[in-house]
Design a protein around this motif. Structure first.
Motif, short mmCIF file in Angstrom:
data_model
loop_
_atom_site.label_atom_id
_atom_site.label_comp_id
_atom_site.label_asym_id
_atom_site.label_seq_id
_atom_site.Cartn_x
_atom_site.Cartn_y
_atom_site.Cartn_z
N GLY A 46 9.45 -5.27 68.93
CA GLY A 46 9.26 -6.31 69.92
C GLY A 46 8.36 -5.82 71.02
N CYS A 47 7.22 -5.27 70.64
CA CYS A 47 6.36 -4.52 71.58
C CYS A 47 5.68 -5.40 72.61
CB CYS A 47 5.33 -3.72 70.81
SG CYS A 47 4.18 -4.75 69.85
N GLY A 48 5.60 -6.71 72.36
CA GLY A 48 4.94 -7.58 73.33
C GLY A 48 3.50 -7.15 73.58
N SER A 49 3.14 -7.06 74.84
CA SER A 49 1.76 -6.71 75.20
C SER A 49 1.49 -5.21 75.15
CB SER A 49 1.41 -7.25 76.58
OG SER A 49 2.34 -6.77 77.55
N GLY A 50 2.47 -4.41 74.70
CA GLY A 50 2.23 -3.00 74.43
C GLY A 50 2.44 -2.05 75.59
N VAL A 63 2.30 6.17 67.58
CA VAL A 63 3.16 5.09 68.05
C VAL A 63 2.77 3.82 67.31
CG1 VAL A 63 3.93 3.73 70.03
CG2 VAL A 63 3.29 6.14 70.34
N HIS A 64 3.79 3.12 66.85
CA HIS A 64 3.55 1.82 66.21
C HIS A 64 4.35 0.76 66.93
CE1 HIS A 64 2.17 -0.89 63.16
NE2 HIS A 64 3.39 -1.26 62.88
N GLY A 65 3.71 -0.34 67.28
CA GLY A 65 4.38 -1.47 67.89
C GLY A 65 4.42 -2.63 66.92
N ILE A 66 5.56 -3.30 66.85
CA ILE A 66 5.70 -4.45 65.97
C ILE A 66 6.24 -5.62 66.76
CG2 ILE A 66 8.00 -3.73 65.18
CD1 ILE A 66 7.31 -4.96 62.45
N GLU A 71 -0.27 -13.49 68.45
CA GLU A 71 -1.13 -13.62 69.64
C GLU A 71 -0.87 -12.49 70.62
OE1 GLU A 71 -1.99 -16.78 73.27
OE2 GLU A 71 -1.07 -17.47 71.40
N ILE A 72 0.42 -12.16 70.83
CA ILE A 72 0.74 -11.10 71.80
C ILE A 72 0.36 -9.73 71.24
CG2 ILE A 72 3.13 -10.58 71.15
CD1 ILE A 72 1.86 -11.11 74.73
N THR A 73 0.46 -9.54 69.91
CA THR A 73 0.05 -8.25 69.35
C THR A 73 -1.47 -8.09 69.42
OG1 THR A 73 0.15 -9.22 67.12
CG2 THR A 73 2.03 -7.92 67.82
N TYR A 88 -0.59 -1.57 66.03
CA TYR A 88 0.27 -2.74 66.17
C TYR A 88 0.26 -3.56 64.89
CZ TYR A 88 -0.21 -1.69 71.16
OH TYR A 88 -0.22 -1.07 72.38
N THR A 89 1.41 -4.18 64.62
CA THR A 89 1.54 -5.09 63.50
C THR A 89 2.26 -6.35 63.94
OG1 THR A 89 1.64 -3.29 61.88
CG2 THR A 89 2.50 -5.43 61.19
N ALA A 90 1.74 -7.49 63.54
CA ALA A 90 2.44 -8.76 63.76
C ALA A 90 3.30 -9.02 62.54
CB ALA A 90 1.44 -9.88 63.97
#
Length: 218
Positions: A46-50, A63-66, A71-73, A88-90
């Protein structure tokens, strides 16, 4: 049910709409203090805007954000320096993690959007031996302690809004544009389910309508 009159609640809503501040970002530095100085890999669910993912890059080699919102990713990618070791991954937080394991998994104000027990099981199974899971969550207020912490948070919330915005009105930060849902589990229910899935887990009620969970896998 709130203990404040509706008129007071409406006034507070108007105040905070004009002077927003990110309650979740307040916990980011606390999250870093729960982690080793250096780790190999980190996952922010739930990384949102990172914002947190970029902070984790100071501790982790990768680091990986999901996040479920493409749109936010996409915005997170634009806000992240090209040289930063962050991707990042959506994708769905429970079905899109793949088979990789991580030394650190963080999840801030997102787990109440997910089936709670299944989410904990998924995070547990993706955590490497010796790894750390840190969750900042939202619980449904029910007990007198919950309500007292909520009442104590109200004046502090006003003070923080004034300090963060230097007394001026402001626009809502990017990190606060994601869709939100109310919590359905109480803190007591969260503790019971978490202890069944994560032996030795530590949970604590916090101000600003949050709780924290920390678990280290043996």
């Amino acid at each position: 049910m709130s203990l404040l009159p509706h008129r007071a609640l409406r006034a507070l809503d108007r105040f905070h709409a004009s002077r927003p501040w990110d309650h979740n970002a307040r916990f980011h530095r606390w999250i870093l203090r729960q982690l080793p100085e250096r780790v190999g890999s980190a996952l922010d669910v739930g990384c949102g805007s990172g914002d947190l993912a970029r902070l984790l890059a100071g501790r982790a080699e990768r680091v990986h954000g999901i996040d479920a919102d493409p749109e936010i990713t996409a915005r997170a990618r634009r806000l992240t320096p090209v040289a930063a070791p962050v991707t990042y991954t959506a994708a769905d937080a429970l079905t899109g993690l793949g088979d990789r394991s991580y030394d650190v998994i963080t999840c801030v104000a997102v787990v109440h959007h997910l089936p709670f027990t299944r989410a904990l099981e998924t995070f547990r199974d993706r955590l490497a031996p010796g790894g750390t899971l840190v969750i900042v969550g939202v619980a449904r207020e029910r007990t007198p302690v919950d309500h007292l912490l909520g009442i104590a948070s109200i004046p502090l919330n006003v003070v923080m809004a004034l300090l963060k915005n230097r007394g001026r009105t402001a626009t809502r930060p990017v990190s606060m544009t994601a869709r939100t849902l109310p919590a359905d589990l109480t803190f007591t229910e969260i503790v019971r389910e978490a202890r069944a899935v994560l032996p030795g887990v530590r949970l604590r009620r916090r101000l600003f309508w949050r709780y924290t969970l920390v678990w280290r896998r043996r």
